[in-house]
Design an enzyme around this catalytic site. Sequence first.
Site: not given
Length: 243
Positions: A67, A136, A138, A143
């Site tokens: 990413d 979280n 990810h 996400e």
Amino acid sequence: MKIYRTADYQEMSRTAAMILAAQIRLKPDCVLGLATGSTPVGAYEELIRQYRAGYLDFSQVRAANLDEYRGLTRDNDQSYYYFMQQNLFKHVNIRPENTFIPDGSRQDSDEECARYEAVLSQLGGVDLQILGLGHNGHIGFNEPADTFAKVTHCVDLTRSTIEANRRFFEKEEDVPRQAYSMGIGTIMRAKKILLLVSGSEKAAILREVVAGPVTPRVPASILQFHPDVTLIADEAALSRLNA
Ligand code: GLP
């Protein structure tokens, strides 16, 4: 999922580096899928050490990153391009033309995501993908969502990710709000996956990832369906799994 339990971050990093080094030795022109964040830094340091000692040769290795922040140019010291140069690439003999990462400076997200997905296809797929884990759940910048993203796409970062990454930037306003990320589908096509997790603050989410239901609300939970995943985690990160 194979689970390696390590005493601490250092042992996690050494174990990950051993597997990466073995991959490079077995297939010198392998495609490594690389991650940023603080988690893989120790493994990269160990690879650099082995390279300097003459044990590893990166001259044919190809590397594709997960990413990149949308809107940051390569020379921005918070870009993932810059991170990879500083933490690995400039210290080993990998060829710059063999390193790939989404280009955050390209504004047309559809075009850039399609370009990056084509690059990955041309490479013939990722042999070994390294993943860190977001607070979280990810992976890459996938996400929590209602569905799993299939391919490289533009992501709106969640508040929790913006806050978690705030520590690297001077002000909160400087943290980019969007990123380009390999999709869950892209990640799942990797032949082997190495998930690295360290620290007690990841213990609760790691339990959901490994033992909870598979759901796009916890993106990394999809790894339960991958045929070749190795989790290397320290005691602190695994502390909620035995309960
Ligand atoms: C970022 C990256 C992820 C990384 C995550 C966790 O959001 N996009 O690839 O896994 O942070 O970072 P850390 O390893 O610093 O906890």
